[in-house]
Design a protein around this motif. Structure first.
Motif, PDB file in Angstrom:
ATOM      1  N   ARG A  36       0.829  -1.240   0.174  1.00 39.52           N
ATOM      2  CA  ARG A  36       0.033  -0.127   0.006  1.00 39.52           C
ATOM      3  C   ARG A  36       0.945   1.338  -0.181  1.00 39.52           C
ATOM      4  O   ARG A  36       0.377   2.265  -0.580  1.00 39.52           O
ATOM      5  N   ASP A  63      -4.019   4.124   1.857  1.00 35.03           N
ATOM      6  CA  ASP A  63      -4.974   3.428   2.573  1.00 35.03           C
ATOM      7  C   ASP A  63      -4.373   2.395   3.592  1.00 35.03           C
ATOM      8  O   ASP A  63      -3.957   1.177   3.284  1.00 35.03           O
ATOM      9  N   ASP A 123     -21.248   3.375  -7.969  1.00 32.24           N
ATOM     10  CA  ASP A 123     -20.690   3.298  -6.598  1.00 32.24           C
ATOM     11  C   ASP A 123     -20.146   4.707  -6.418  1.00 32.24           C
ATOM     12  O   ASP A 123     -20.458   5.111  -5.000  1.00 32.24           O
ATOM     13  N   SER A 182     -21.457   6.866  -2.747  1.00 30.16           N
ATOM     14  CA  SER A 182     -20.428   7.487  -1.876  1.00 30.16           C
ATOM     15  C   SER A 182     -20.754   8.888  -1.616  1.00 30.16           C
ATOM     16  O   SER A 182     -20.826   9.403  -0.471  1.00 30.16           O
ATOM     17  N   LYS A 206     -11.392   9.517  -5.078  1.00 34.77           N
ATOM     18  CA  LYS A 206     -10.384   8.630  -4.406  1.00 34.77           C
ATOM     19  C   LYS A 206     -10.722   8.373  -2.901  1.00 34.77           C
ATOM     20  O   LYS A 206     -10.732   7.208  -2.451  1.00 34.77           O
ATOM     21  N   SER A 217     -14.202   6.624  -2.425  1.00 36.02           N
ATOM     22  CA  SER A 217     -14.097   5.052  -2.991  1.00 36.02           C
ATOM     23  C   SER A 217     -13.348   4.212  -1.746  1.00 36.02           C
ATOM     24  O   SER A 217     -13.816   3.178  -1.537  1.00 36.02           O
ATOM     25  N   LYS A 218     -12.236   4.895  -1.179  1.00 34.98           N
ATOM     26  CA  LYS A 218     -11.736   4.224   0.015  1.00 34.98           C
ATOM     27  C   LYS A 218     -12.510   4.427   1.107  1.00 34.98           C
ATOM     28  O   LYS A 218     -12.404   3.415   2.076  1.00 34.98           O
ATOM     29  N   ARG A 219     -12.905   5.482   1.778  1.00 33.56           N
ATOM     30  CA  ARG A 219     -13.744   5.737   2.713  1.00 33.56           C
ATOM     31  C   ARG A 219     -15.178   4.982   2.909  1.00 33.56           C
ATOM     32  O   ARG A 219     -15.530   4.413   3.981  1.00 33.56           O
ATOM     33  N   TYR A 220     -15.690   4.902   1.760  1.00 34.03           N
ATOM     34  CA  TYR A 220     -16.896   4.116   1.590  1.00 34.03           C
ATOM     35  C   TYR A 220     -16.829   3.150   0.572  1.00 34.03           C
ATOM     36  O   TYR A 220     -17.532   3.449  -0.393  1.00 34.03           O
ATOM     37  N   PRO A 221     -16.362   2.037   0.842  1.00 36.81           N
ATOM     38  CA  PRO A 221     -15.947   1.170  -0.381  1.00 36.81           C
ATOM     39  C   PRO A 221     -17.378   0.373  -0.676  1.00 36.81           C
ATOM     40  O   PRO A 221     -18.402   0.317   0.200  1.00 36.81           O
ATOM     41  N   LYS A 222     -17.347  -0.196  -1.776  1.00 30.65           N
ATOM     42  CA  LYS A 222     -18.643  -0.948  -2.378  1.00 30.65           C
ATOM     43  C   LYS A 222     -18.836  -2.091  -1.279  1.00 30.65           C
ATOM     44  O   LYS A 222     -18.033  -2.758  -0.892  1.00 30.65           O
ATOM     45  N   GLU A 264     -20.280  -1.525   1.534  1.00 31.43           N
ATOM     46  CA  GLU A 264     -20.606  -1.195   2.894  1.00 31.43           C
ATOM     47  C   GLU A 264     -22.033  -0.423   2.875  1.00 31.43           C
ATOM     48  O   GLU A 264     -22.195   0.062   1.967  1.00 31.43           O
TER      49      GLU A 264
END
Length: 326
Positions: free
Chosen positions: A42, A53, A219, A223, A257, A260-265, A267
Motif C-alpha cells: 500500500r 489506505d 458506486d 458514496s 479517490k 471510494s476508499k472511505r465508503y467502499p463498495k 458497505e
C-alpha cells in the motif's frame, strides 16, 4: 474403562498436543510478515497515487516508510488501534487534503491538525473515547472549509466568538441546487460510449468497459450522497455542501479517490433510509435521467454491432464472388 488421564469413564485419551510457544510464535511471525507485506504494497502504491489506505490493519503507529511520502494527499487510518493522533502527523504530511481517523480509540483531538492548510475532511467518527471532549478553538475559523466529523453529540467546540461571528455569515443558505448539478454531470458522464472496432473481441471489450465504467459511476454516486448527507449535519453545512458539490461536479480526482476508499463498495450507505434520500424527488429524477442515458448508449451499441456485422457479411460475399470469377 476409566481414562488414564482423568480417571473418568468415557473420556478418551488423545495424542493431540497443546500448541507450544514455538507454534504460537511462528503463527504470530506469519501474521506479522503478511501484515508487513500488505503495508509495503500500500505504501508503494501511495507513492504513485498520493493516496495511502492503511485501514483495518491493526496499526497503532504510522509505518516509518509512509512518512517519506511528503506529498501525500489522502491518508486513511480508520478501523485500527490508535489511541491518539500520531505525533508530528501534520509535519510529516503537510499537503493532506483528506484524513480519516474513524473507528479507533482516540480520546482527544489535537489542535495541530488545524495547521494543515489544504485539509478538507477530518473524520473522527466512531471514536467512543471522544465522548464528552472539546474540539480545540483552532478549528472554529475553519468550519466553512473543513468538514470535521465527530459523531458524539456531547463533543463540543471550544468557541472563539469573534472568529465564529465572521465565519457564520452564510450559514442559513443551505440549498439543494448543487445536487441537481451533480445529477446533470452524472447524466453527461454516462451519455457517451467508446468507439467500437470491427473486431468482435474489441466489441466485447467495449461492452465490458462500459459496464465497468457504469458500475464505478453508480458506486461513486452512492458514496457521494452518503458523504453529503453527513455534511448536512455539520454546523456550517451551507458552505461545506457547496464546496464538496463543486468538487464533485468538477470530478476532482482526489475527492473521489477518498470517497471510494472511505465508503467502499458493499458497505451500508443507506443510514436506514433510501440510499438517495437527500432529496427523494430529485434523486429519482436523476436516476431516471441516468437510466435513459444508459438505454440510449445500449441502443447505439447494438446498432453499431448490426452495421459491423452487415459490413463483414457484404465484404465476405464480395470476396467470394471475386474468387469465383478468377
Amino acid at each position: 474403562m476409566n481414562s488414564p488421564r482423568t480417571g473418568k469413564r468415557g473420556d478418551r485419551q488423545t495424542n493431540a498436543a497443546p500448541p507450544t510457544r514455538k507454534h504460537l510464535s511462528a503463527h504470530r511471525d506469519a501474521l506479522h510478515a503478511q501484515l508487513s507485506k500488505t503495508v509495503k504494497q500500500r505504501i508503494a502504491e501511495a507513492v504513485r497515487s498520493k493516496v495511502l489506505d492503511l485501514s483495518s490493519l491493526g496499526l497503532s503507529l504510522i509505518p516509518e516508510d509512509a512518512k517519506l511520502i511528503t506529498d501525500l494527499r489522502v491518508l486513511l487510518l480508520g478501523s485500527n488501534n490508535f489511541t491518539a493522533v500520531p505525533a508530528n502527523l501534520a509535519n510529516n504530511f503537510p499537503n493532506l487534503e483528506y484524513l480519516d481517523l474513524s473507528r479507533n480509540s482516540i480520546s482527544s483531538i489535537p489542535s495541530t491538525l488545524a495547521d494543515l492548510a489544504e485539509l478538507r475532511v477530518l473524520d473522527f467518527s466512531e471514536n467512543p473515547a471522544l465522548a464528552g471532549t472539546t474540539v480545540p478553538a483552532a478549528y472554529a475559523p475553519l468550519r466553512h472549509q473543513l468538514a470535521l466529523f465527530v459523531d458524539d453529540e456531547s463533543v463540543e467546540f471550544k468557541e472563539d466568538s469573534n472568529d465564529l461571528n465572521d465565519e457564520r455569515r452564510r450559514r442559513d443558505r443551505v440549498t439543494d441546487e448543487d445536487d441537481s448539478d451533480i445529477d446533470d454531470e452524472d447524466s453527461e458522464g454516462q451519455a457517451g460510449d467508446s468507439d467500437g472496432d470491427d473486431d468482435d473481441g474489441e466489441s466485447n471489450m467495449s461492452r465490458g468497459s462500459y459496464r465497468k465504467q457504469n458500475d464505478l459511476l453508480e458506486d461513486a454516486a452512492l458514496s457521494l450522497h452518503k458523504f453529503l448527507r453527513m455534511v448536512k449535519d455539520l454546523e456550517d453545512a451551507a458552505d461545506l455542501h457547496s464546496l464538496f458539490s463543486r468538487l464533485a461536479a468538477a470530478k476532482d480526482a482526489m475527492f473521489f479517490k477518498y470517497l471510494s476508499k472511505r465508503y467502499p463498495k458493499g458497505e451500508d450507505l443507506s443510514d436506514g433510509d433510501s440510499v438517495l434520500s437527500v432529496d427523494s424527488d430529485r434523486s429519482s429524477e436523476g436516476f431516471a435521467q441516468r437510466q435513459r442515458a444508459r438505454e440510449h448508449v445500449e441502443y447505439d451499441r447494438k446498432e453499431k454491432e448490426k452495421y459491423v456485422k452487415a459490413s463483414r457479411a457484404s465484404g465476405r460475399s464480395l470476396k467470394a464472388s471475386r474468387l469465383a470469377m478468377e
